[in-house]
Enzyme design. Structure first.
Site, short mmCIF file in Angstrom:
data_model
loop_
_atom_site.label_atom_id
_atom_site.label_comp_id
_atom_site.label_asym_id
_atom_site.label_seq_id
_atom_site.Cartn_x
_atom_site.Cartn_y
_atom_site.Cartn_z
N ARG A 194 9.38 -45.12 8.43
CA ARG A 194 8.14 -44.69 9.07
C ARG A 194 7.03 -44.37 8.09
O ARG A 194 5.92 -44.87 8.20
CB ARG A 194 8.40 -43.44 9.91
CG ARG A 194 9.26 -43.73 11.10
CD ARG A 194 9.88 -42.46 11.59
NE ARG A 194 10.60 -42.74 12.83
CZ ARG A 194 10.22 -42.28 14.00
NH1 ARG A 194 9.14 -41.53 14.11
NH2 ARG A 194 10.90 -42.57 15.09
N THR A 195 7.33 -43.52 7.12
CA THR A 195 6.29 -43.09 6.20
C THR A 195 5.79 -44.27 5.38
O THR A 195 4.60 -44.45 5.16
CB THR A 195 6.80 -41.96 5.28
OG1 THR A 195 7.27 -40.91 6.10
CG2 THR A 195 5.70 -41.44 4.37
N LYS A 248 21.78 -44.06 -13.63
CA LYS A 248 22.67 -44.83 -14.50
C LYS A 248 21.92 -45.42 -15.69
O LYS A 248 22.33 -45.31 -16.82
CB LYS A 248 23.33 -45.96 -13.71
CG LYS A 248 24.57 -45.50 -12.95
CD LYS A 248 25.22 -46.68 -12.24
CE LYS A 248 25.67 -46.29 -10.84
NZ LYS A 248 25.25 -47.23 -9.82
N HIS A 250 5.48 -32.58 1.58
CA HIS A 250 5.17 -33.87 2.19
C HIS A 250 3.72 -33.73 2.67
O HIS A 250 3.46 -33.55 3.86
CB HIS A 250 6.13 -34.11 3.36
CG HIS A 250 6.10 -35.51 3.90
ND1 HIS A 250 5.19 -36.46 3.49
CD2 HIS A 250 6.90 -36.11 4.81
CE1 HIS A 250 5.42 -37.59 4.15
NE2 HIS A 250 6.46 -37.40 4.95
N ARG A 269 7.93 -41.62 -2.93
CA ARG A 269 8.92 -40.80 -2.20
C ARG A 269 10.12 -40.68 -3.10
O ARG A 269 10.57 -41.67 -3.69
CB ARG A 269 9.25 -41.51 -0.88
CG ARG A 269 10.58 -41.21 -0.25
CD ARG A 269 10.65 -39.99 0.66
NE ARG A 269 9.63 -39.83 1.65
CZ ARG A 269 9.84 -39.86 2.96
NH1 ARG A 269 11.03 -40.16 3.44
NH2 ARG A 269 8.85 -39.62 3.79
#
Ligand SMILES: [Zn+2]
Ligand SMILES: [Zn+2]
Lengths: 310, 425
Positions: A62-63, A90, A140, A112
């Protein structure tokens, strides 16, 4: 707004960094952009030739889509990079990734990440503007802004309103951005949830912690519930989803304690029947889809405004 | 031929011998000479006017990273940083690779240390591999040269094993040093739990995680009648428990570090990984309580928990960053700050950094009595400097104090009368 106001933010890392004037200016800009999405041709040339990179270290449909649509409606070129956090652990570090992307000269990076502070760190290594699209349990900001925009649309103001937030405040970046934003704009924010989900020091952020759901919802202008992340049930903060729904879920009965014109919000995606009962989620007081629509306008505004300062 | 050195016109501070006055300290053949001994003809004279001359400072808690992680620090660079910071001796924790849990590793450390710039007192592991399962060979390690045992970095989770460690270590006159942490409460935590962790959205470690384990170790010390030393006390709760235990006569000693009495969790602001360590920086109330513990004798020693990490471990997301900060070159000015502010006096300063660590570890030092090995720290309490990356002697630069203006600095550090460090004045 004071005369001679200038929006000077190059990055949007959190509501924490925004003044009331900044927020007001972003919301007004978003209001003016909202109309673009209602046109037949939903596109303006404002950001033509600019490059926007969606750098998502955590899955989000969505975002990411909302930012992508926002950028495209402004005619920016958009690119999506989905990286898993584990791969950076890693081999390539976040700094390596950032420098590599930076070398390709993007103008704005939308990030994000599952770790709090990752966007702050990114700004120390790259030239582009950074917009935080959610970092761990920190903030957010675009969600906080779209929530404020939605409330202002429905209530005509933010000042003096009672905003109630129910749920997992501990892990919620949305809650932090909302608490900071609404209180900065003069609203009163009340929070409630299982005590295991109420972190210490919320009062210092400006929120009032309630001791019952009834108290929290009483006479509220806005009732917002947060998504229960089922994956967190490995380290359970409450006994069962069934019990959560009974004790902390928002149903019509509890909503009757709010003001008659109270609106219901949720950052999505909703666990219907857990934190929000279907009749409320889909009922007349729900403004959840308005939040989604306003999300695009707020993100257009953010892209536009940070571009002016980079 | 006798080698001799005269430190002239310093302020000699030696609480063990009830001494604090202007004077000259004569060192002959690596030992402190008796007062009134006439200096030989060829004595080398160093004017230390304005400086404090003290029994060598001892940092009872450092990580030197050798063997195994020499890219962060090694014994040579670590002891050089120690000498530059005013320390004549350090006790190094066993969480190397491999863990110092046997004679071979202890011997290797001491072999390397022989060429170092400060004395090194190795601390052996409590359990084999510090895995918390079975006791390491205390007797053999003691013979090889360890002065204490600890599983530092990790707590000894098994209380029965900790009890056995206290009992068995006492047989071998080894100090048991506890890293006190209740692992279930601290799990996944990366900073102190409180308003700041809430604001930053970082997982917190409550003060209770330290206090619970400190109480467990006090209870075991009380029950067995054996001594225990609590490492890096960071909270008011733990300080109170130790104070109460001492009042009851429990044989408990404790240390704290300059970062706990200087900084609070606000230093994490901006996701500063150089403010990340375990235990974490705490609240202002904790900081004040720790200071009070230093003043009233609840806390016996100031150690650094010098924990070098490279940019590989620190230039990463806060959640992923390694715990630990360096401290050897900032401990003196940060502790002197307490003297300047009148929180502790000069005598207490020397006790915290020299005499008490020597006693807790049962090692020589802490005294300038005639005949003692001439381990001497000379500091200029007035010198002001800015602590910069370029000035750091340690291989790693992970300090939360970089960029700070500090006052008070080592001028000369002697071990067995040999000048290990001197700074031109
Ligand atoms: Zn430790
Ligand atoms: Zn340590």
């Amino acid at each position: 707004m004071t005369s001679g106001y200038n929006f000077t933010q190059k990055h949007i890392l959190g509501i924490h960094h925004l003044s009331a004037d900044d927020i007001d200016f972003i919301l007004k800009t978003a209001d003016s952009f909202k109309e673009i999405s209602t046109r037949a041709i939903k596109k303006v040339p404002t950001m033509r030739g600019l490059t926007v990179v969606n750098l998502f270290f955590e899955p989000s449909t969505r975002t990411r889509l909302s930012f992508e649509i926002a950028a495209k409606r402004m005619s920016a070129d958009t690119y999506n990079i989905s990286a898993s956090t584990s791969s950076t652990v890693k081999g390539e570090t976040l700094i390596d990734t950032a420098r590599n992307i930076s070398a390709m000269k993007p103008d704005i990076i939308i990030m994000r990440h599952s770790f709090a502070g990752a966007p702050d760190m990114l700004t120390r290594y790259i030239d582009a503007s950074v917009i935080n699209a959610g970092d761990g349990s920190h903030e957010h900001p675009s969600q906080g802004l779209l929530d404020m925009m939605t409330v202002r649309e429905h209530k005509g103001r933010l000042e003096g309103l009672k905003v109630t937030i129910v749920g997992d405040i501990l892990h919620s970046r949305v809650a932090r951005s909302d608490i900071l934003g609404f209180t900065r704009m003069g609203a009163r924010v009340f929070v409630y949830g299982p005590a295991t989900m109420i972190p210490p020091g919320l009062e210092e952020l400006g929120a009032t912690v309630c001791s019952s759901l009834e108290e929290a919802v009483a006479d509220a202008d806005v009732v917002m519930t947060l998504r229960i992340q089922k994956e967190r049930q490995k380290d359970p903060l409450f006994p069962s989803l069934r019990e959560y729904a009974q004790k902390y879920g928002i149903n019509r009965r509890i909503l009757d304690r709010a003001r008659p014109d109270a609106i219901v919000m949720h950052p999505g995606p909703i666990n219907r029947g857990v934190e929000l009962m279907p009749d409320v989620a889909d009922g007349p007081r729900s403004v959840i889809l308005d939040q989604v629509t306003n999300g695009v306008a707020v993100r257009m505004a953010l892209l536009y405004l940070v571009m002016g300062n980079s | 031929m006798a080698e001799s050195l005269l430190l002239q016109n310093g302020r000699i501070i030696d609480p063990d011998n009830g001494f604090d006055r202007q004077g000259d300290l004569l060192i002959v053949d690596g030992k402190v000479a008796a007062v009134g001994t006439p200096p030989p003809e060829d004595v080398q004279i160093v004017d230390v006017r304005g400086c404090w001359v003290m029994p060598g400072l001892i940092d009872m808690h450092v990580h030197l990273r050798e063997p195994g992680e020499e890219y962060k620090e090694d014994i040579e660079t670590g002891t050089r940083a120690a000498a530059a910071g005013g320390f004549t001796a350090v006790a190094c924790m066993p969480n190397t690779r491999p863990v110092n849990d046997c004679l071979a590793v202890t011997s290797l450390i001491l072999e390397r240390a022989a060429r170092g710039s400060a004395r090194v007192y190795p601390v052996g592991a409590i359990s084999r591999g510090s895995r918390g399962e079975s006791l390491a060979d205390f007797g053999e390690m003691k013979e090889a040269g360890v002065v204490a045992v600890s599983d530092d970095g990790m707590p000894v989770v098994d209380s029965q094993l900790m009890r056995r460690a206290l009992e068995y270590a006492a047989d071998h006159r080894l100090t048991v040093i506890s890293h006190s942490e209740e692992l279930f409460l601290s799990r996944h935590g990366v900073m102190n739990e409180g308003p700041v962790s809430t604001r930053l959205g970082l997982k917190g470690i409550p003060a209770a995680a330290e206090a619970i384990m400190v109480y467990r170790d006090i209870a075991l010390a009380e029950y067995t009648g054996r001594p225990v030393h609590i490492a890096h006390v960071s909270t008011a709760m733990a300080t109170d428990l130790i104070r109460a235990a001492k009042t009851r006569g429990v044989r408990v000693t404790a240390e704290t570090t300059p970062h706990y009495f200087t900084l609070t969790d606000e230093a994490v602001q901006g996701y500063n990984t150089n403010a990340k360590m375990n235990p974490p920086l705490r609240s202002e109330a904790d900081r004040r309580a720790v200071l009070q513990g230093l003043v009233d004798g609840t806390l016996d020693a100031v150690a650094t928990d010098h924990a070098p990490h490279s940019t590989l471990e620190k230039d990463v997301e806060f959640d992923l960053a390694a715990n630990g900060v360096i401290g050897l070159e900032t401990a003196v000015p940060l502790t002197l700050e307490l003297v300047r502010r009148g929180v502790i006096d000069e005598q207490r300063f020397v006790r915290l950094l020299s005499l008490n660590p020597a006693r807790i570890l049962n090692v020589p030092g802490g005294s300038l009595a005639p005949g003692q090995p001439a381990d001497v720290s000379v500091i200029d309490p007035a010198e002001q400097f800015v602590y910069t990356v370029d000035s750091v002697m340690s291989k790693s630069k992970n300090s939360p104090f970089l960029g700070r203006s500090l006052q008070g600095r080592a001028v000369m550090t002697l071990v067995d009368g040999r000048v290990m460090f001197s700074r031109p004045r």
